[in-house]
Scaffold this motif. Sequence first.
Motif, short mmCIF file in Angstrom:
data_model
loop_
_atom_site.label_atom_id
_atom_site.label_comp_id
_atom_site.label_asym_id
_atom_site.label_seq_id
_atom_site.Cartn_x
_atom_site.Cartn_y
_atom_site.Cartn_z
N MET A 1 -27.42 25.88 5.35
CA MET A 1 -26.37 25.28 4.52
C MET A 1 -25.00 25.40 5.20
SD MET A 1 -25.62 25.86 0.49
CE MET A 1 -24.57 24.70 -0.39
N LEU A 2 -24.85 26.42 6.05
CA LEU A 2 -23.59 26.61 6.75
C LEU A 2 -23.28 25.41 7.65
CD1 LEU A 2 -21.19 28.40 7.54
CD2 LEU A 2 -22.66 29.43 9.30
N ILE A 3 -24.29 24.93 8.36
CA ILE A 3 -24.07 23.80 9.27
C ILE A 3 -23.72 22.54 8.49
CG2 ILE A 3 -25.19 22.28 10.95
CD1 ILE A 3 -26.82 24.66 11.91
N VAL A 4 -24.45 22.27 7.41
CA VAL A 4 -24.20 21.06 6.62
C VAL A 4 -22.80 21.10 6.02
CG1 VAL A 4 -24.91 19.77 4.58
CG2 VAL A 4 -26.63 20.71 6.11
N THR A 5 -22.41 22.25 5.49
CA THR A 5 -21.08 22.37 4.90
C THR A 5 -19.99 22.27 5.97
OG1 THR A 5 -22.04 23.85 3.24
CG2 THR A 5 -19.64 23.75 3.37
N GLY A 6 -20.27 22.83 7.13
CA GLY A 6 -19.32 22.71 8.24
C GLY A 6 -19.11 21.27 8.66
N VAL A 7 -20.21 20.50 8.69
CA VAL A 7 -20.09 19.08 9.02
C VAL A 7 -19.25 18.36 7.98
CG1 VAL A 7 -21.38 16.92 9.24
CG2 VAL A 7 -22.25 19.00 10.33
N ALA A 8 -19.48 18.67 6.70
CA ALA A 8 -18.68 18.05 5.64
C ALA A 8 -17.20 18.39 5.79
CB ALA A 8 -19.20 18.49 4.28
N ALA A 9 -16.90 19.65 6.09
CA ALA A 9 -15.50 20.06 6.27
C ALA A 9 -14.86 19.35 7.45
CB ALA A 9 -15.42 21.58 6.44
N LEU A 10 -15.59 19.28 8.58
CA LEU A 10 -15.06 18.57 9.75
C LEU A 10 -14.84 17.10 9.45
CD1 LEU A 10 -17.13 20.16 12.67
CD2 LEU A 10 -14.67 20.38 12.24
N ALA A 11 -15.74 16.52 8.66
CA ALA A 11 -15.59 15.11 8.30
C ALA A 11 -14.30 14.90 7.51
CB ALA A 11 -16.80 14.66 7.48
N VAL A 293 -21.77 17.94 -1.24
CA VAL A 293 -22.00 19.23 -0.58
C VAL A 293 -20.84 20.20 -0.78
CG1 VAL A 293 -22.19 20.32 1.70
CG2 VAL A 293 -23.71 18.44 1.10
N PRO A 294 -19.57 19.77 -0.64
CA PRO A 294 -18.48 20.76 -0.78
C PRO A 294 -18.47 21.51 -2.12
CG PRO A 294 -17.66 18.83 0.35
CD PRO A 294 -19.04 18.48 -0.12
N PRO A 295 -18.48 20.82 -3.28
CA PRO A 295 -18.49 21.60 -4.53
C PRO A 295 -19.79 22.38 -4.72
CG PRO A 295 -18.74 19.26 -5.00
CD PRO A 295 -18.37 19.37 -3.56
N LEU A 296 -20.89 21.85 -4.21
CA LEU A 296 -22.16 22.58 -4.32
C LEU A 296 -22.10 23.87 -3.50
CD1 LEU A 296 -25.03 22.36 -5.53
CD2 LEU A 296 -25.74 21.28 -3.36
N VAL A 300 -22.70 27.74 -5.01
CA VAL A 300 -23.92 28.54 -4.78
C VAL A 300 -24.01 29.14 -3.39
CG1 VAL A 300 -25.21 27.13 -6.44
CG2 VAL A 300 -25.30 26.54 -4.01
N GLY A 301 -23.08 28.84 -2.49
CA GLY A 301 -23.21 29.32 -1.12
C GLY A 301 -22.69 30.73 -0.93
N PRO A 302 -23.06 31.36 0.19
CA PRO A 302 -22.47 32.65 0.56
C PRO A 302 -21.00 32.48 0.92
CG PRO A 302 -23.87 31.81 2.32
CD PRO A 302 -24.06 30.90 1.16
N MET A 303 -20.30 33.56 1.17
CA MET A 303 -18.85 33.52 1.30
C MET A 303 -18.36 32.54 2.35
SD MET A 303 -15.94 34.38 0.25
CE MET A 303 -16.47 35.61 -0.94
N GLU A 304 -18.93 32.58 3.58
CA GLU A 304 -18.44 31.69 4.63
C GLU A 304 -18.69 30.22 4.29
OE1 GLU A 304 -22.51 33.27 6.01
OE2 GLU A 304 -20.77 33.95 4.87
N VAL A 305 -19.80 29.97 3.59
CA VAL A 305 -20.10 28.60 3.17
C VAL A 305 -19.12 28.17 2.07
CG1 VAL A 305 -21.81 27.14 2.02
CG2 VAL A 305 -22.51 28.71 3.83
N ARG A 306 -18.80 29.08 1.17
CA ARG A 306 -17.86 28.76 0.10
C ARG A 306 -16.48 28.42 0.66
NH1 ARG A 306 -18.91 33.12 -4.82
NH2 ARG A 306 -21.08 32.50 -5.24
#
Length: 372
Positions: A1-11, A293-296, A300-306
Amino acid sequence: MLIVTGVAALAWVYLLLAHGGFWRTTQRLPAGGPVDRWPAVVAVVPARDEAEILGLTLPTLLGQDYPGPFRVVLVDDASTDGTSQAARAVGTGRLDIVRSDGPPPGWAGKVAAMQTGVNNASDGEYLLFTDADIAHPADGVRKLVVAAVADDRALVSQMALLRTETWWERLIVPAFVYFFSLLFPFGRVNDPRSRVGAAAGGCMLVRQEALERAGGLAVIKDALIDDVAFGQLLKGAGHRTWLGLSTSITSRRPYPRLADLWNMVARSAYTQLRTSPLLLAGCVLGLLLIFVVPPLAVAVGPMEVRVLGLLAWVIMAATYGPMLRMYRLPLWLAPALPAVAVLYTAMTVDSARRHWLGRGGAWKGRTAKTCQ
């Protein structure tokens, strides 16, 4: 989930900084300079079953203070509700009413009605294509012509301010304009070096000679998203075009229920994807990645994902804020954009479903299939 959220943030970082400033609402009609000669303008109004609304909008066209020759051609597109009679009741000083029996084979209904108007507007150096539900300020045509003539623009288009009186309109309408600008950043549309072209069908002033040189409406005769196709036609032919926002040109069309807004979007969303299942899948996945993905991740994500999810969500809301301010709506609606995006995703899937069932492009009793 970290990678997917990181992609969303970069986008979202990319969209904020490098996507043509799509989120800005500063693209407003250029003031221009003095005009030596006021060219003849003919407004073309395609109208199908618009008797109820013409009393609110047609007087604003007929009452223009334009200094040059100006008249209105209203095309009654096989209406069954007394559209022509309603138009005549408004006044006939500058008004010509032309009856159309519907589109010929291979033509989309609105584009065919526009062509009927063009056929009756040979005296217009400029044509103003506008919808039956659009109300114009008294100086609207004059300002459009100044913007077109002063900087040699073949096409000047303004997106009308849509109605936001009901709860559903407030929730969905600003997002509709936001998503449109995300697909077609106005700054890139207005940049001659960019290949991005688009227009807003409620208000399109075009130099008739430029339209003819581009091949005329016959080139886009089957277009269901006619305004985008129109803008791409003119820009693709090498002409300078401009697209911006307006708060003085307004739509009087009500969309009181979710079903009304749903139909507005689902009518043509799959067409925008070129009726491609592959593009549909990519669109759905992209919308879910960018908006859901961002609000999800925050929930529910761990700290770095949040942290990454919150960054993306904050940027998302910040880019939506200017549109909400333009519509004079509360900024607390901005964090709700993911929920609205889910609705638009469902509308897009429903648009594909309608196409597969043979009901794609349904509008005012016609479908894309019946117009072929």
